[in-house]
Scaffold this motif. Structure first.
Motif, short mmCIF file in Angstrom:
data_model
loop_
_atom_site.label_atom_id
_atom_site.label_comp_id
_atom_site.label_asym_id
_atom_site.label_seq_id
_atom_site.Cartn_x
_atom_site.Cartn_y
_atom_site.Cartn_z
N LEU A 194 0.82 -1.20 0.00
CA LEU A 194 0.00 0.00 0.00
C LEU A 194 0.87 1.26 0.00
CD1 LEU A 194 -2.73 -1.12 2.57
CD2 LEU A 194 -3.08 -0.66 0.13
N TYR A 195 1.95 1.20 0.75
CA TYR A 195 2.89 2.33 0.80
C TYR A 195 3.46 2.63 -0.59
CZ TYR A 195 7.24 4.82 1.98
OH TYR A 195 8.28 5.72 2.04
N ALA A 196 3.82 1.57 -1.31
CA ALA A 196 4.38 1.73 -2.66
C ALA A 196 3.35 2.31 -3.63
CB ALA A 196 4.89 0.40 -3.18
N GLN A 197 2.07 2.09 -3.32
CA GLN A 197 0.99 2.60 -4.17
C GLN A 197 0.60 4.03 -3.82
OE1 GLN A 197 -2.20 -0.25 -3.75
NE2 GLN A 197 -0.86 -1.97 -4.32
N GLY A 198 1.25 4.58 -2.78
CA GLY A 198 0.96 5.96 -2.40
C GLY A 198 -0.16 6.12 -1.39
N ASP A 199 -0.57 5.03 -0.73
CA ASP A 199 -1.64 5.10 0.26
C ASP A 199 -1.19 5.96 1.45
OD1 ASP A 199 -4.28 3.59 1.26
OD2 ASP A 199 -2.86 3.77 2.93
N SER A 200 -1.99 6.96 1.81
CA SER A 200 -1.60 7.91 2.85
C SER A 200 -1.55 7.27 4.24
CB SER A 200 -2.54 9.11 2.86
OG SER A 200 -3.88 8.71 3.10
N GLU A 201 -2.50 6.38 4.54
CA GLU A 201 -2.50 5.72 5.85
C GLU A 201 -1.28 4.81 5.99
OE1 GLU A 201 -6.13 3.71 6.68
OE2 GLU A 201 -7.37 5.52 6.54
N ALA A 202 -0.96 4.08 4.93
CA ALA A 202 0.22 3.22 4.96
C ALA A 202 1.49 4.07 5.12
CB ALA A 202 0.30 2.38 3.70
N ALA A 203 1.52 5.23 4.46
CA ALA A 203 2.68 6.11 4.57
C ALA A 203 2.87 6.59 6.00
CB ALA A 203 2.51 7.30 3.63
N ALA A 204 1.77 6.88 6.69
CA ALA A 204 1.86 7.32 8.08
C ALA A 204 2.37 6.19 8.98
CB ALA A 204 0.49 7.81 8.56
N VAL A 205 1.90 4.96 8.73
CA VAL A 205 2.35 3.81 9.50
C VAL A 205 3.84 3.57 9.28
CG1 VAL A 205 2.19 1.30 9.70
CG2 VAL A 205 0.11 2.67 9.60
N VAL A 206 4.27 3.62 8.03
CA VAL A 206 5.68 3.39 7.71
C VAL A 206 6.56 4.47 8.34
CG1 VAL A 206 7.36 3.41 5.83
CG2 VAL A 206 5.25 2.08 5.60
N ALA A 207 6.10 5.72 8.33
CA ALA A 207 6.88 6.79 8.93
C ALA A 207 7.05 6.57 10.43
CB ALA A 207 6.19 8.13 8.67
N GLU A 208 5.98 6.17 11.11
CA GLU A 208 6.08 5.91 12.54
C GLU A 208 6.97 4.70 12.81
OE1 GLU A 208 3.30 5.09 16.51
OE2 GLU A 208 2.35 5.33 14.53
N PHE A 209 6.82 3.66 12.00
CA PHE A 209 7.64 2.46 12.13
C PHE A 209 9.12 2.81 11.97
CE2 PHE A 209 9.05 -1.72 10.16
CZ PHE A 209 8.97 -2.45 11.33
N ALA A 210 9.44 3.62 10.98
CA ALA A 210 10.83 4.04 10.74
C ALA A 210 11.38 4.81 11.92
CB ALA A 210 10.90 4.88 9.47
N GLU A 211 10.56 5.65 12.54
CA GLU A 211 11.01 6.42 13.70
C GLU A 211 11.35 5.52 14.88
OE1 GLU A 211 8.00 9.27 14.56
OE2 GLU A 211 8.58 10.62 12.91
N VAL A 236 13.25 -7.31 6.72
CA VAL A 236 14.18 -6.66 5.78
C VAL A 236 13.82 -6.93 4.32
CG1 VAL A 236 16.58 -6.77 4.97
CG2 VAL A 236 16.09 -6.50 7.38
N GLN A 237 13.04 -7.96 4.06
CA GLN A 237 12.67 -8.26 2.68
C GLN A 237 11.97 -7.07 2.02
OE1 GLN A 237 10.35 -11.85 2.92
NE2 GLN A 237 12.06 -13.09 3.62
N SER A 238 11.29 -6.25 2.80
CA SER A 238 10.62 -5.07 2.27
C SER A 238 11.24 -3.78 2.79
CB SER A 238 9.13 -5.10 2.65
OG SER A 238 8.50 -6.26 2.21
N PHE A 239 12.36 -3.90 3.49
CA PHE A 239 12.89 -2.79 4.26
C PHE A 239 13.51 -1.69 3.41
CE2 PHE A 239 15.79 -0.89 7.46
CZ PHE A 239 14.84 -0.61 8.43
N ALA A 240 14.01 -2.03 2.23
CA ALA A 240 14.68 -1.04 1.40
C ALA A 240 13.78 0.16 1.14
CB ALA A 240 15.12 -1.66 0.09
N GLU A 241 12.47 -0.06 1.11
CA GLU A 241 11.54 1.02 0.81
C GLU A 241 11.45 2.05 1.93
OE1 GLU A 241 7.78 -0.58 -0.29
OE2 GLU A 241 8.64 -2.07 -1.64
#
Length: 288
Positions: A194-211, A236-241
């Protein structure tokens, strides 16, 4: 001399046979059995791979110097399991048992992403978080063999309940299971898709996860001052993103970030084989 290494995980036991160069020449895998059947499976895997080689085993949790699994939060019923002593009795061979993430660190240090480093930290992001620490060219175990339980450093007082019984452990915020909690039940694969597709909710989750990931990496850097941090494990299989977000948050979280040398953040190169390779290599050396 051929060497056998077996990595015991929450869902599978993965074994390899390596040659003197550290190259894998054979591998097998089986579902992880109940703890009561684990030693029998390990014995069988050893014979299937090479019944005359040395044997190294990586198991999640607290492992004593003689190879007793004292506790393993992600393996129900694993209390004082004599994996090392019992297999040495049965096999009449050199058997060495270590924490699984410590062995992944050893593998990456010897033949992977941290090769040549004198000071390195390995972080494995899977169902939980494990780690291994090399300082001054020596793999560290601590006074009781329990070094590297980095997933259980508390990053949020009175935070999310952890499988270890405490609250606020790092692995409740930065592991694969933590990502599922942050996303409301989605798998890591779903979140990253979903993050790769530009989904805003997924982007917020990924940003918090990265922090959360970056916070733990900064803590480890402040404590160990490594030249390289190797990030491995199933996540890590998806971590590069999300690596660029982790790097940005890491710079912000690190003490005196603007005036100090930063460790390299590297992706593990041995993949799922890291722990098993580390086990195979260490069992035939004097490092243990």
């Amino acid at each position: 001399m051929s060497r056998v290494g077996i990595d015991v995980g929450g869902t599978k036991c993965f074994g390899v046979l390596v040659d003197d160069s550290g190259d894998v020449v054979r591998e097998v895998r089986y579902p992880t059995p109940p703890v009561a059947e684990l030693i029998d499976l390990l014995e069988s895997m050893f014979h299937e791979l090479d019944g005359t080689a040395t044997l190294g085993i990586g198991v999640p949790g607290l492992i004593t110097a003689d190879g007793v699994v004292t506790a393993s939060p992600n393996m129900p019923g694993a209390r004082n399991v004599p994996v090392g002593p019992e297999l040495r009795r049965r096999l009449r061979a050199a058997v060495h048992v270590e924490n699984d993430a410590t062995m992944a660190a050893y593998g990456e240090w010897k033949v992977g992403a941290a090769r040549g480093a004198k000071d390195a930290v390995m972080v494995t992001l899977g169902t939980g978080i494990g780690g291994g620490i090399v300082m001054g060219g020596v793999l560290h175990r601590g006074a009781n063999g329990f070094t590297g339980e980095i997933g259980h450093m508390v990053v949020q007082k009175d935070g999310v309940q952890c499988v270890c019984g405490r609250r606020g452990c790092w692995e409740r915020y930065a592991s694969g299971s933590a990502l599922r909690l942050l996303s409301g039940g989605k798998s890591g694969e779903e979140v990253f898709a979903l993050y790769a597709q530009g989904d805003s909710e997924a982007a917020a989750v990924v940003a918090e996860f990265a922090e959360w990931i970056a916070l733990g990496l900064a803590n480890l850097t402040n404590i160990c001052d490594p030249e390289v941090i190797v990030i491995g494990g199933g996540v890590v299989q998806s971590f590069a993103e999300v690596m660029s977000s982790v790097r940005d948050s890491f710079t912000t979280a690190l003490y005196s970030s603007d005036v100090r040398a930063h460790p390299r953040l590297e992706m593990a190169t041995l993949g799922e084989r890291a722990g098993a390779i580390g086990c195979a290599l260490i069992a035939a050396t004097d490092d243990w």
